[in-house]
Design a protein around this motif. Structure first.
Motif, PDB file in Angstrom:
ATOM      1  N   GLY A  93       0.814  -1.205   0.000  1.00 33.27           N
ATOM      2  CA  GLY A  93       0.000   0.000   0.000  1.00 33.27           C
ATOM      3  C   GLY A  93       0.849   1.256   0.000  1.00 33.27           C
ATOM      4  N   LEU A  94       2.012   1.240   0.645  1.00 33.11           N
ATOM      5  CA  LEU A  94       2.872   2.415   0.690  1.00 33.11           C
ATOM      6  C   LEU A  94       3.406   2.803  -0.684  1.00 33.11           C
ATOM      7  N   PRO A  95       4.031   1.880  -1.451  1.00 34.89           N
ATOM      8  CA  PRO A  95       4.486   2.299  -2.778  1.00 34.89           C
ATOM      9  C   PRO A  95       3.331   2.649  -3.713  1.00 34.89           C
ATOM     10  N   THR A  96       2.195   1.993  -3.539  1.00 33.41           N
ATOM     11  CA  THR A  96       1.040   2.324  -4.373  1.00 33.41           C
ATOM     12  C   THR A  96       0.546   3.729  -4.054  1.00 33.41           C
ATOM     13  N   ALA A  97       0.530   4.081  -2.781  1.00 37.03           N
ATOM     14  CA  ALA A  97       0.143   5.444  -2.394  1.00 37.03           C
ATOM     15  C   ALA A  97       1.150   6.460  -2.920  1.00 37.03           C
ATOM     16  N   ALA A  98       2.436   6.112  -2.895  1.00 41.50           N
ATOM     17  CA  ALA A  98       3.448   7.018  -3.448  1.00 41.50           C
ATOM     18  C   ALA A  98       3.239   7.202  -4.947  1.00 41.50           C
ATOM     19  N   LEU A  99       2.880   6.125  -5.649  1.00 43.73           N
ATOM     20  CA  LEU A  99       2.586   6.233  -7.079  1.00 43.73           C
ATOM     21  C   LEU A  99       1.374   7.128  -7.312  1.00 43.73           C
ATOM     22  N   ALA A 100       0.350   6.969  -6.480  1.00 43.70           N
ATOM     23  CA  ALA A 100      -0.841   7.810  -6.619  1.00 43.70           C
ATOM     24  C   ALA A 100      -0.514   9.275  -6.353  1.00 43.70           C
TER      25      ALA A 100
END
Length: 134
Positions: A93-100
């Motif tokens: 979830g952390l890298p996905t949130a960073a991508l978002a």
């Protein structure tokens, strides 16, 4: 199990196409802003229901499939491996949130949907039901 992964990916695509990009991709062309908000909300609700349904299909099957396909001496290790990769999925979830944050929410959802499609295809290609004699 494959159905759950592919269905979850389709639920994310419903969210992106229906509610993403300010409704330009969906049927929100030529409607008032209030109607567009209602359409986007409807797509998000539909996506949430689909994602919950397909997650409910996959989640209980993962540990059972690992247990069925492992030798009795490696049962604990197989279930532990499933739990490890499940927890890694939570941490993603952390890298996905960073991508978002770096691009857009839609890009992050499409990225996760593509990962789920690849995982579903891999399960479909490589999974064989265990046969129990006896």
């Amino acid at each position: 199990m494959c159905l759950g992964l592919l269905g979850g990916a389709s639920a994310l695509i419903v969210a992106v196409v229906g509610a993403g990009w300010r409704g330009r991709v969906s049927v929100g062309v030529g409607v008032s802003p209030d109607e567009l908000k209602q359409l986007q909300f409807g797509y998000l609700v539909l996506s949430g229901v689909l994602l919950g349904f397909f997650t409910g299909i996959v989640y209980p099957v993962l540990a059972a499939a690992a247990a069925d396909h492992s030798p009795r001496s490696g049962f604990a290790g197989s279930v532990g491996t499933v739990r490890f990769w499940r927890d890694v999925g939570y941490a993603m979830g952390l890298p996905t949130a960073a991508l978002a944050d770096a691009s857009s929410t839609e890009t992050a959802l499409v990225f996760v949907a593509c990962l789920m499609l690849v995982a579903g295809a891999a399960v479909f290609a490589g999974y064989a039901e265990a046969s129990r004699g006896g």
